[in-house]
Scaffold this motif. Structure first.
Motif, PDB file in Angstrom:
ATOM      1  N   ASN A   2     120.767 -24.533  77.200  1.00 45.86           N
ATOM      2  CA  ASN A   2     121.173 -23.260  77.771  1.00 45.86           C
ATOM      3  C   ASN A   2     122.032 -23.461  79.010  1.00 45.86           C
ATOM      4  O   ASN A   2     121.738 -24.301  79.860  1.00 45.86           O
ATOM      5  CB  ASN A   2     119.944 -22.448  78.169  1.00 45.86           C
ATOM      6  CG  ASN A   2     118.992 -22.261  77.011  1.00 45.86           C
ATOM      7  OD1 ASN A   2     119.402 -21.978  75.902  1.00 45.86           O
ATOM      8  ND2 ASN A   2     117.701 -22.437  77.274  1.00 45.86           N
TER       9      ASN A   2
ATOM     10  N   PHE B 205     124.384 -21.010  82.017  1.00 41.73           N
ATOM     11  CA  PHE B 205     124.459 -19.661  82.582  1.00 41.73           C
ATOM     12  C   PHE B 205     125.581 -19.587  83.616  1.00 41.73           C
ATOM     13  O   PHE B 205     125.841 -20.555  84.331  1.00 41.73           O
ATOM     14  CB  PHE B 205     123.143 -19.308  83.300  1.00 41.73           C
ATOM     15  CG  PHE B 205     121.908 -19.517  82.476  1.00 41.73           C
ATOM     16  CD1 PHE B 205     121.329 -20.782  82.372  1.00 41.73           C
ATOM     17  CD2 PHE B 205     121.314 -18.470  81.804  1.00 41.73           C
ATOM     18  CE1 PHE B 205     120.192 -20.992  81.610  1.00 41.73           C
ATOM     19  CE2 PHE B 205     120.167 -18.665  81.043  1.00 41.73           C
ATOM     20  CZ  PHE B 205     119.612 -19.920  80.946  1.00 41.73           C
TER      21      PHE B 205
ATOM     22  N   TYR C 211     126.494 -17.032  86.881  1.00 45.03           N
ATOM     23  CA  TYR C 211     126.087 -15.944  87.754  1.00 45.03           C
ATOM     24  C   TYR C 211     127.174 -15.727  88.797  1.00 45.03           C
ATOM     25  O   TYR C 211     127.929 -16.637  89.132  1.00 45.03           O
ATOM     26  CB  TYR C 211     124.810 -16.309  88.530  1.00 45.03           C
ATOM     27  CG  TYR C 211     123.579 -16.554  87.711  1.00 45.03           C
ATOM     28  CD1 TYR C 211     123.279 -17.830  87.234  1.00 45.03           C
ATOM     29  CD2 TYR C 211     122.679 -15.536  87.445  1.00 45.03           C
ATOM     30  CE1 TYR C 211     122.117 -18.077  86.500  1.00 45.03           C
ATOM     31  CE2 TYR C 211     121.516 -15.770  86.718  1.00 45.03           C
ATOM     32  CZ  TYR C 211     121.249 -17.047  86.255  1.00 45.03           C
ATOM     33  OH  TYR C 211     120.106 -17.284  85.538  1.00 45.03           O
TER      34      TYR C 211
ATOM     35  N   LEU D 154     123.630 -12.049  86.469  1.00 40.35           N
ATOM     36  CA  LEU D 154     124.010 -12.836  85.307  1.00 40.35           C
ATOM     37  C   LEU D 154     125.243 -12.247  84.639  1.00 40.35           C
ATOM     38  O   LEU D 154     125.264 -11.066  84.283  1.00 40.35           O
ATOM     39  CB  LEU D 154     122.836 -12.886  84.329  1.00 40.35           C
ATOM     40  CG  LEU D 154     123.020 -13.713  83.067  1.00 40.35           C
ATOM     41  CD1 LEU D 154     123.172 -15.198  83.410  1.00 40.35           C
ATOM     42  CD2 LEU D 154     121.846 -13.502  82.131  1.00 40.35           C
TER      43      LEU D 154
ATOM     44  N   PHE E 208     125.517 -15.977  79.347  1.00 38.85           N
ATOM     45  CA  PHE E 208     124.811 -17.221  79.119  1.00 38.85           C
ATOM     46  C   PHE E 208     125.044 -17.689  77.688  1.00 38.85           C
ATOM     47  O   PHE E 208     125.500 -16.921  76.832  1.00 38.85           O
ATOM     48  CB  PHE E 208     123.323 -17.115  79.463  1.00 38.85           C
ATOM     49  CG  PHE E 208     122.527 -16.192  78.585  1.00 38.85           C
ATOM     50  CD1 PHE E 208     122.498 -14.821  78.829  1.00 38.85           C
ATOM     51  CD2 PHE E 208     121.762 -16.696  77.550  1.00 38.85           C
ATOM     52  CE1 PHE E 208     121.741 -13.975  78.038  1.00 38.85           C
ATOM     53  CE2 PHE E 208     120.994 -15.849  76.758  1.00 38.85           C
ATOM     54  CZ  PHE E 208     120.987 -14.491  77.002  1.00 38.85           C
TER      55      PHE E 208
ATOM     56  N   TYR F 288     123.232 -20.261  74.607  1.00 42.36           N
ATOM     57  CA  TYR F 288     122.061 -21.031  74.206  1.00 42.36           C
ATOM     58  C   TYR F 288     122.406 -22.134  73.191  1.00 42.36           C
ATOM     59  O   TYR F 288     121.527 -22.816  72.685  1.00 42.36           O
ATOM     60  CB  TYR F 288     120.952 -20.125  73.671  1.00 42.36           C
ATOM     61  CG  TYR F 288     121.396 -19.170  72.595  1.00 42.36           C
ATOM     62  CD1 TYR F 288     121.842 -17.889  72.927  1.00 42.36           C
ATOM     63  CD2 TYR F 288     121.380 -19.543  71.255  1.00 42.36           C
ATOM     64  CE1 TYR F 288     122.259 -17.013  71.940  1.00 42.36           C
ATOM     65  CE2 TYR F 288     121.789 -18.680  70.276  1.00 42.36           C
ATOM     66  CZ  TYR F 288     122.232 -17.410  70.629  1.00 42.36           C
ATOM     67  OH  TYR F 288     122.633 -16.548  69.657  1.00 42.36           O
TER      68      TYR F 288
ATOM     69  N   GLY G 243     125.457 -10.990  79.857  1.00 36.74           N
ATOM     70  CA  GLY G 243     124.429 -10.729  80.847  1.00 36.74           C
ATOM     71  C   GLY G 243     124.533  -9.300  81.345  1.00 36.74           C
ATOM     72  O   GLY G 243     124.877  -8.394  80.584  1.00 36.74           O
ATOM     73  N   ASP G 244     124.285  -9.128  82.630  1.00 34.32           N
ATOM     74  CA  ASP G 244     124.291  -7.781  83.201  1.00 34.32           C
ATOM     75  C   ASP G 244     125.680  -7.265  83.545  1.00 34.32           C
ATOM     76  O   ASP G 244     125.917  -6.062  83.541  1.00 34.32           O
ATOM     77  CB  ASP G 244     123.428  -7.757  84.473  1.00 34.32           C
ATOM     78  CG  ASP G 244     121.964  -7.979  84.148  1.00 34.32           C
ATOM     79  OD1 ASP G 244     121.259  -8.569  84.989  1.00 34.32           O
ATOM     80  OD2 ASP G 244     121.532  -7.577  83.053  1.00 34.32           O
TER      81      ASP G 244
ATOM     82  N   LEU H 120     128.099 -19.193  90.428  1.00 32.72           N
ATOM     83  CA  LEU H 120     127.117 -20.267  90.266  1.00 32.72           C
ATOM     84  C   LEU H 120     126.846 -20.501  88.792  1.00 32.72           C
ATOM     85  O   LEU H 120     126.611 -19.572  88.029  1.00 32.72           O
ATOM     86  CB  LEU H 120     125.816 -19.912  90.977  1.00 32.72           C
ATOM     87  CG  LEU H 120     125.898 -19.908  92.508  1.00 32.72           C
ATOM     88  CD1 LEU H 120     124.819 -19.040  93.098  1.00 32.72           C
ATOM     89  CD2 LEU H 120     125.760 -21.331  93.036  1.00 32.72           C
TER      90      LEU H 120
ATOM     91  N   GLN I  68     115.669 -23.607  85.838  1.00 37.41           N
ATOM     92  CA  GLN I  68     117.119 -23.710  85.810  1.00 37.41           C
ATOM     93  C   GLN I  68     117.593 -24.616  86.936  1.00 37.41           C
ATOM     94  O   GLN I  68     117.067 -24.577  88.042  1.00 37.41           O
ATOM     95  CB  GLN I  68     117.746 -22.320  85.970  1.00 37.41           C
ATOM     96  CG  GLN I  68     117.518 -21.422  84.772  1.00 37.41           C
ATOM     97  CD  GLN I  68     118.385 -20.185  84.790  1.00 37.41           C
ATOM     98  OE1 GLN I  68     119.277 -20.025  85.607  1.00 37.41           O
ATOM     99  NE2 GLN I  68     118.134 -19.292  83.848  1.00 37.41           N
TER     100      GLN I  68
ATOM    101  N   PHE J  60     120.947 -25.629  89.191  1.00 35.36           N
ATOM    102  CA  PHE J  60     122.184 -24.987  89.598  1.00 35.36           C
ATOM    103  C   PHE J  60     123.223 -25.990  90.069  1.00 35.36           C
ATOM    104  O   PHE J  60     122.904 -27.021  90.675  1.00 35.36           O
ATOM    105  CB  PHE J  60     121.912 -23.987  90.725  1.00 35.36           C
ATOM    106  CG  PHE J  60     121.367 -22.686  90.244  1.00 35.36           C
ATOM    107  CD1 PHE J  60     120.014 -22.545  89.978  1.00 35.36           C
ATOM    108  CD2 PHE J  60     122.202 -21.604  90.020  1.00 35.36           C
ATOM    109  CE1 PHE J  60     119.510 -21.340  89.517  1.00 35.36           C
ATOM    110  CE2 PHE J  60     121.707 -20.398  89.563  1.00 35.36           C
ATOM    111  CZ  PHE J  60     120.351 -20.267  89.309  1.00 35.36           C
TER     112      PHE J  60
END
Lengths: 108, 111
Positions: free
Chosen positions: B31, B33, B35, B45, B48, B50, B58-59, B90, B100, B102
């Motif tokens: 995974n 991501f 951000y 987010l 992402f 997988y 995301g959002d 990030l 997670q 970073f």
């Protein structure tokens, strides 16, 4: 979606003091993590704690999943503890949702 | 140790430019991501992934796209940069539902 609220937003301490940071979340979660972001922007995982209590040196964390909150305790704070502390929850699947953070300043 | 690297620490671009942010992880994590971090809002987010060639919104995906052609690399693309995309970006990776990790972040300024 799930709401994650952290308190307080800002905290100023003298070196050696203790503190408690709180994270409330609005729905059940699979996982919860606490992160520290240092002044250079790097995020470091502190605890992976979906439930129960864990301790790592001067830091400890407790998550009460049934009541939807988590607490991060910092004892005998040091100037190097300064930075932003984030709580992040995993509501389901692989993605995480972060709170707005608590900015901690520890003064010498 | 897990290492997540990002292509730039600081980046300045002009409105309308196409911007690529690269992220590489060296631990064979499934995974990855992206951000963005803005004052008072925490991390939000964007996208992402997988698996290779897989992506999920995301959002806040509007204005962004992503690419994952290889497992270790996840790219964030701003098709036409705008000033409201000035932010800290990030990248993170993990294995399954574990913690997670970073990268150091990319501070992007769009003029």
């Amino acid at each position: 979606g799930i709401q994650v609220e952290q308190s307080p937003p800002d905290l100023i301490l003298q070196e050696g003091a203790n503190s408690t940071l709180r994270c409330n979340f609005s729905d059940s979660v699979n996982n919860l993590q606490w992160f520290h972001q240092n002044p250079w922007g790097q995020l470091i995982n502190l605890f992976y704690i979906p439930s129960g209590t864990k301790q790592n040196g001067r830091l400890s964390a407790t998550t009460v999943a049934t009541e939807r909150y988590s607490l991060l305790y910092i004892s005998s704070s040091q100037t190097t503890d300064s930075g932003v502390y984030f709580c992040a929850v995993e509501p389901g699947g692989n993605d995480m949702r972060f709170g707005a953070g608590t900015r901690l300043t520890v003064k010498p | 140790d897990v290492k997540v690297t990002q292509s730039s620490r600081y980046l300045v671009k002009r409105t309308g430019e196409k911007v690529f942010l690269e992220c590489v992880q060296d631990m064979d994590h499934e995974n990855m991501f992206w951000y963005r971090q803005d004052p008072g809002l925490g991390l939000r987010l964007i996208y992402f992934s997988y698996d290779v060639k897989m992506k999920e919104k995301g959002d806040i995906p509007e204005g962004y796209s992503v690419s994952r052609e290889k497992k270790e690399r996840f790219s964030l693309i701003l098709e036409s940069a705008s000033t409201n995309q000035t932010s800290m970006y990030l990248c993170a990776s993990n294995l399954g539902g574990n913690t997670q990790y970073f990268g150091p972040g990319t501070r992007l300024t769009v003029l």
